[in-house]
Design a protein around this motif. Structure first.
Motif, PDB file in Angstrom:
ATOM      1  N   ALA A  20       0.846  -1.190   0.000  1.00 52.29           N
ATOM      2  CA  ALA A  20       0.000   0.000   0.000  1.00 52.29           C
ATOM      3  C   ALA A  20       0.879   1.238   0.000  1.00 52.29           C
ATOM      4  O   ALA A  20       2.089   1.167   0.216  1.00 52.29           O
ATOM      5  CB  ALA A  20      -0.919  -0.004   1.213  1.00 52.29           C
ATOM      6  N   ASP A  21       0.260   2.394  -0.232  1.00 47.66           N
ATOM      7  CA  ASP A  21       1.023   3.636  -0.257  1.00 47.66           C
ATOM      8  C   ASP A  21       1.087   4.264   1.133  1.00 47.66           C
ATOM      9  O   ASP A  21       0.658   3.676   2.119  1.00 47.66           O
ATOM     10  CB  ASP A  21       0.461   4.598  -1.293  1.00 47.66           C
ATOM     11  CG  ASP A  21      -0.991   4.965  -1.037  1.00 47.66           C
ATOM     12  OD1 ASP A  21      -1.551   4.518  -0.025  1.00 47.66           O
ATOM     13  OD2 ASP A  21      -1.557   5.715  -1.846  1.00 47.66           O
ATOM     14  N   LYS A  22       1.615   5.477   1.202  1.00 48.53           N
ATOM     15  CA  LYS A  22       1.861   6.146   2.487  1.00 48.53           C
ATOM     16  C   LYS A  22       0.603   6.385   3.301  1.00 48.53           C
ATOM     17  O   LYS A  22       0.665   6.476   4.517  1.00 48.53           O
ATOM     18  CB  LYS A  22       2.526   7.496   2.256  1.00 48.53           C
ATOM     19  CG  LYS A  22       3.946   7.429   1.803  1.00 48.53           C
ATOM     20  CD  LYS A  22       4.478   8.835   1.655  1.00 48.53           C
ATOM     21  CE  LYS A  22       5.877   8.862   1.135  1.00 48.53           C
ATOM     22  NZ  LYS A  22       6.389  10.226   1.065  1.00 48.53           N
ATOM     23  N   ASP A  25       0.005   3.982   6.159  1.00 49.10           N
ATOM     24  CA  ASP A  25       1.030   3.867   7.200  1.00 49.10           C
ATOM     25  C   ASP A  25       0.488   4.431   8.507  1.00 49.10           C
ATOM     26  O   ASP A  25       0.930   5.461   8.999  1.00 49.10           O
ATOM     27  CB  ASP A  25       2.307   4.599   6.771  1.00 49.10           C
ATOM     28  CG  ASP A  25       3.453   4.383   7.747  1.00 49.10           C
ATOM     29  OD1 ASP A  25       3.333   3.515   8.626  1.00 49.10           O
ATOM     30  OD2 ASP A  25       4.455   5.097   7.631  1.00 49.10           O
ATOM     31  N   VAL A  42       3.911  -1.550   3.449  1.00 48.53           N
ATOM     32  CA  VAL A  42       3.384  -0.203   3.245  1.00 48.53           C
ATOM     33  C   VAL A  42       4.556   0.762   3.133  1.00 48.53           C
ATOM     34  O   VAL A  42       5.528   0.652   3.873  1.00 48.53           O
ATOM     35  CB  VAL A  42       2.465   0.181   4.434  1.00 48.53           C
ATOM     36  CG1 VAL A  42       1.953   1.580   4.282  1.00 48.53           C
ATOM     37  CG2 VAL A  42       1.328  -0.804   4.553  1.00 48.53           C
ATOM     38  N   ALA A  43       4.461   1.707   2.205  1.00 48.02           N
ATOM     39  CA  ALA A  43       5.496   2.727   2.074  1.00 48.02           C
ATOM     40  C   ALA A  43       5.542   3.559   3.344  1.00 48.02           C
ATOM     41  O   ALA A  43       4.502   3.936   3.883  1.00 48.02           O
ATOM     42  CB  ALA A  43       5.211   3.617   0.870  1.00 48.02           C
ATOM     43  N   ASN A  45       5.751   6.585   5.787  1.00 43.93           N
ATOM     44  CA  ASN A  45       5.437   8.007   5.800  1.00 43.93           C
ATOM     45  C   ASN A  45       6.205   8.627   6.958  1.00 43.93           C
ATOM     46  O   ASN A  45       5.783   8.553   8.107  1.00 43.93           O
ATOM     47  CB  ASN A  45       3.931   8.223   5.957  1.00 43.93           C
ATOM     48  CG  ASN A  45       3.545   9.668   5.801  1.00 43.93           C
ATOM     49  OD1 ASN A  45       4.374  10.525   5.531  1.00 43.93           O
ATOM     50  ND2 ASN A  45       2.270   9.937   5.976  1.00 43.93           N
ATOM     51  N   SER A  51       6.886   6.483  11.577  1.00 43.47           N
ATOM     52  CA  SER A  51       6.195   5.513  10.745  1.00 43.47           C
ATOM     53  C   SER A  51       5.716   4.343  11.595  1.00 43.47           C
ATOM     54  O   SER A  51       6.355   3.952  12.569  1.00 43.47           O
ATOM     55  CB  SER A  51       7.141   5.007   9.661  1.00 43.47           C
ATOM     56  OG  SER A  51       6.538   3.986   8.916  1.00 43.47           O
ATOM     57  N   GLN A  67       8.116  -2.888  -2.810  1.00 41.98           N
ATOM     58  CA  GLN A  67       8.094  -1.463  -3.115  1.00 41.98           C
ATOM     59  C   GLN A  67       8.457  -1.208  -4.573  1.00 41.98           C
ATOM     60  O   GLN A  67       7.898  -0.319  -5.218  1.00 41.98           O
ATOM     61  CB  GLN A  67       9.044  -0.695  -2.191  1.00 41.98           C
ATOM     62  CG  GLN A  67       8.608  -0.700  -0.739  1.00 41.98           C
ATOM     63  CD  GLN A  67       7.214  -0.108  -0.572  1.00 41.98           C
ATOM     64  OE1 GLN A  67       6.942   1.004  -0.983  1.00 41.98           O
ATOM     65  NE2 GLN A  67       6.331  -0.868   0.037  1.00 41.98           N
ATOM     66  N   ARG A  70       5.374  -2.172  -6.593  1.00 47.09           N
ATOM     67  CA  ARG A  70       4.317  -1.177  -6.415  1.00 47.09           C
ATOM     68  C   ARG A  70       4.581   0.042  -7.291  1.00 47.09           C
ATOM     69  O   ARG A  70       3.674   0.587  -7.922  1.00 47.09           O
ATOM     70  CB  ARG A  70       4.226  -0.765  -4.943  1.00 47.09           C
ATOM     71  CG  ARG A  70       3.031   0.100  -4.628  1.00 47.09           C
ATOM     72  CD  ARG A  70       2.996   0.417  -3.156  1.00 47.09           C
ATOM     73  NE  ARG A  70       4.087   1.262  -2.747  1.00 47.09           N
ATOM     74  CZ  ARG A  70       4.102   2.591  -2.881  1.00 47.09           C
ATOM     75  NH1 ARG A  70       3.099   3.210  -3.437  1.00 47.09           N
ATOM     76  NH2 ARG A  70       5.127   3.291  -2.466  1.00 47.09           N
ATOM     77  N   LYS A  71       5.833   0.444  -7.376  1.00 45.40           N
ATOM     78  CA  LYS A  71       6.187   1.587  -8.221  1.00 45.40           C
ATOM     79  C   LYS A  71       5.901   1.284  -9.688  1.00 45.40           C
ATOM     80  O   LYS A  71       5.382   2.137 -10.424  1.00 45.40           O
ATOM     81  CB  LYS A  71       7.656   1.948  -8.044  1.00 45.40           C
ATOM     82  CG  LYS A  71       8.078   3.158  -8.841  1.00 45.40           C
ATOM     83  CD  LYS A  71       9.510   3.533  -8.565  1.00 45.40           C
ATOM     84  CE  LYS A  71       9.859   4.817  -9.267  1.00 45.40           C
ATOM     85  NZ  LYS A  71      10.483   4.626 -10.547  1.00 45.40           N
ATOM     86  N   GLU A  74       2.189   1.593 -10.363  1.00 39.71           N
ATOM     87  CA  GLU A  74       1.646   2.945 -10.304  1.00 39.71           C
ATOM     88  C   GLU A  74       2.159   3.864 -11.422  1.00 39.71           C
ATOM     89  O   GLU A  74       1.574   4.920 -11.657  1.00 39.71           O
ATOM     90  CB  GLU A  74       1.956   3.569  -8.950  1.00 39.71           C
ATOM     91  CG  GLU A  74       1.154   2.943  -7.834  1.00 39.71           C
ATOM     92  CD  GLU A  74       1.389   3.593  -6.490  1.00 39.71           C
ATOM     93  OE1 GLU A  74       2.089   4.620  -6.441  1.00 39.71           O
ATOM     94  OE2 GLU A  74       0.868   3.077  -5.499  1.00 39.71           O
TER      95      GLU A  74
END
Length: 121
Positions: A20-22, A25, A42-43, A45, A51, A67, A70-71, A74
């Motif tokens: 998941a993204d920030k 978090d 999770v990225a 934050n 975090s 990660q 995920r990049k 996206e």
């Protein structure tokens, strides 16, 4: 020994992960995932706060791979927003917006196609 090579050597049994993204978090989300026996990838934050993802998660090889994947997932959506005009489409109706999205993603595929087949190095 290289970290990636070390990760390839010690393959543990597969464990369920969620990426998941920030925005995800948060302490609550991370705790819930761990209660379900799911590893949250999770990225982090780290802007103006701590975090919820701690060192035991980010030190594993799977976190880095997650990660990177995920990049890559996206990237087309970011391209569609900046180049393809999907950030603020001036359309009404689901059919028209669906067509614009499909056309934009097809254009993205055509742009990436030469690099995928190796024509452009």
């Amino acid at each position: 020994m290289d970290q990636r090579r070390l990760c390839a050597i010690r393959r543990a049994p597969k464990r369920i992960t969620v990426g998941a993204d920030k925005a995800f978090d948060t302490a609550g989300f991370v705790a819930d995932m761990r209660d379900f026996n799911v590893t949250p990838h999770v990225a982090q934050n780290t802007t103006n706060r701590l975090s919820a993802i701690d060192g035991r998660t980010i030190r594993h090889c799977g976190y880095e791979v997650s990660q990177q994947k995920r990049k890559r997932v996206e990237e087309p959506f970011g391209w569609g927003k900046t180049i393809g005009g999907l950030a603020r489409p001036m359309l009404r109706g689901v059919k028209k917006l669906d067509f614009k999205f499909t056309l934009t993603m097809a254009a993205y595929d055509l742009i990436k196609l030469p690099r995928l087949i190796g024509v452009i190095a």
